[in-house]
Every structure is written in structure tokens, then in C-alpha cells.
Write a protein that holds these residues in place. Sequence first.
Motif, PDB file in Angstrom:
ATOM      1  N   GLU A   1      62.802  33.636  57.806  1.00 29.95           N
ATOM      2  CA  GLU A   1      62.104  33.194  58.069  1.00 29.95           C
ATOM      3  C   GLU A   1      61.090  32.976  56.564  1.00 29.95           C
ATOM      4  OE1 GLU A   1      60.698  30.138  61.154  1.00 29.95           O
ATOM      5  OE2 GLU A   1      59.074  31.241  61.108  1.00 29.95           O
ATOM      6  N   ILE A   2      60.667  33.919  56.557  1.00 29.08           N
ATOM      7  CA  ILE A   2      59.718  34.166  55.434  1.00 29.08           C
ATOM      8  C   ILE A   2      60.382  34.708  53.882  1.00 29.08           C
ATOM      9  CG2 ILE A   2      58.098  35.639  54.083  1.00 29.08           C
ATOM     10  CD1 ILE A   2      57.784  36.911  57.147  1.00 29.08           C
TER      11      ILE A   2
ATOM     12  N   ARG B   1      52.424  37.357  57.943  1.00 33.63           N
ATOM     13  CA  ARG B   1      52.666  35.972  58.118  1.00 33.63           C
ATOM     14  C   ARG B   1      52.837  34.817  56.939  1.00 33.63           C
ATOM     15  NH1 ARG B   1      49.343  34.870  63.468  1.00 33.63           N
ATOM     16  NH2 ARG B   1      50.577  32.818  63.060  1.00 33.63           N
TER      17      ARG B   1
ATOM     18  N   CYS C   1      56.587  40.945  60.981  1.00 37.82           N
ATOM     19  CA  CYS C   1      56.636  39.999  60.451  1.00 37.82           C
ATOM     20  C   CYS C   1      56.683  38.801  61.625  1.00 37.82           C
ATOM     21  CB  CYS C   1      58.168  39.358  59.344  1.00 37.82           C
ATOM     22  SG  CYS C   1      58.445  40.575  58.551  1.00 37.82           S
TER      23      CYS C   1
ATOM     24  N   HIS D   1      57.308  35.762  62.857  1.00 39.57           N
ATOM     25  CA  HIS D   1      58.753  35.058  62.249  1.00 39.57           C
ATOM     26  C   HIS D   1      59.928  35.984  62.195  1.00 39.57           C
ATOM     27  CE1 HIS D   1      55.404  32.326  60.190  1.00 39.57           C
ATOM     28  NE2 HIS D   1      54.740  33.174  59.415  1.00 39.57           N
TER      29      HIS D   1
END
Length: 269
Positions: free
Chosen positions: A41-42, A135, A34, A37
Motif C-alpha cells: 500500500e505504501i 505510515r 508499516c 498498511h
Amino acid sequence: MPELPEVESARAVIERSALGRRIDDVDDTDSWVCRPHPPGEIRAALLGRRLVAAHRRGKSMWIETSGDHVLGIHLGMRGRILVTERHGGVDEGGDYVGTRPQRTPVKAEWDRFTLHFADGGALRLFDKRRLGRVRLDPDIEALGPDAGEVRLADFRKLVGASRTPVKARLLDQHAVAGVGNLLADEVLWQAAIAPERPADELDAAEVARLHRELRTAIRHAIKRGGVHTGEVIAHRKAGEHCPRCGAPMRRTEVGGRTTWACSVEQPAG
DNA sequence: ACTCGTGTTAGCTG
DNA sequence: TCAGCTAACACGAG
């Protein structure tokens, strides 16, 4: 070995099985997959949202959501997408080995990213090698046009105008998007063009031939289930011969990648 | 036991 | 600006 055709199969899986379902939870704790990030966050960007549309250019996928962010997914070298229903049904696409899809994997430690849906199902990125990537808001415009759709005039400018070996140019995702190592060998063999030739030394007929064979090879690979179904792929090994003329296959390295070509029809410089 | 590889890309060097 | 190299990832195949 996801190349463009395998990625298209994964995109189609998402489109037919994952759109419209509400995201209840997200596992984005693999900070390598990821990156950049940080964990969470995602997840924060997607919670409560739904997937709205699944797109692809070359080997990159991006998924529109009902929120402010787009979810980018790249399968890397061995990634697969699995979409599950609450009661165990699975729809999957992506990496293929040999000529058949692998059995549905169960090892949870190879799940690198998961969207859990409110209906009890999930979308998983399953990737043993951990070369896949997830992402937010990927820069799709940095890629060249999709290799299966690029027009000849654009292809000539993007691929045929560089002193770099033509195979390295085909592999550059910023020139055209979607050509991997196996597909590059297949297309160059179909067009009978030596992979180490400087791209800008190809004549107009050769560029046109390469463009035509590229589109044909991608169309066939999508229809037949993957790049490994190409005519020359099984002959990319020592002791093998060209399936067209019978000459020995030769091995070399171009653009840092292992390259196989016909020693007679694609002669070394 | 050991080497290679279907992919990408940041970071470096020339 | 371009081109080429390395590392990083972690596993399967030979």
C-alpha cells in the motif's frame, strides 16, 4: 535512543540527502512497522514520486512527496535513518549510543523500511528493536506543540493544568511533543522540581522555570549531539550522587517509567 | 540465566 | 473524560 534531538538529526539527514530523488521501488513488507498498511500500500502510494520536504514535530517526522500522500516516520526507541548514494556514501542520523554515532550498520534484516531511488541510492529505516513506525498521512495535529518551541502560555495550559505527576505530563506527546524519559529527568533536575508533584500544584515560577529548562535542555542536546549529553544523565544509576549538591540520587517510578532524581533538591512527597 | 529498558499506542479497567 | 495498567515489538546491557 532517539529523543527529539536525535530525531532532528535524522530529519536533517533526509532534508540534505534525500530530497528530489525519484522513488524507484519501496520495501514496505514489514507489516508491523508499516501497520495498519498492508504490504504494497505504501509502495503504491510512493512509486515514481519524489520527496519534497522533511518536517518534524517532537519525535514524529513527516515527509511531503510530489504525490498525494505524506510519508510519516517515527524512529521508536532505536531507529536510525540512513541515506545512501549510488557509490556507497552514507548520511545517517537518529539513534545514538553513548556519545558517538554507532558504526554504519550492514545487517539487512534490521532494515525495516526502504525507499530505493532511481539513481541507485536508498533511504533506509534501520531499527533493531522494530519499534519504529512508517505510515501514510500521519495525524500530526494530534500531537501537542513541539517541546522546543512551545510558548510559556501554552505550556502552562497544556502541562501545568493537570493533577497528573508533572513528569507524566511532560511525557504525554499529546500535551507537548518530543520529551522522552531521559529528557524529562534532565529537565526536572535542572529545574529542581520533584517528578511526582502534581502538575497543577506547581506555582507560576516553577512552571516558568520548567519551561525555560526544557527549551534550554533541547537546544543544548541538539548542539551537543543528543539527550545523553545532559548533565544528570550519567548519574541515573545506583550509587551515584547529584552533580550539583552531592546528595544521593534516588530512583522511583513515575508514569510507568524509571525515574531518577536528586534526593535533596527533588525530594519525594 | 534472568531482568530491565531510551518509545508508542490500542485496548482495557476503574 | 480522565488516569493508570498491560501487551506488543526484539534486542543489548548488566
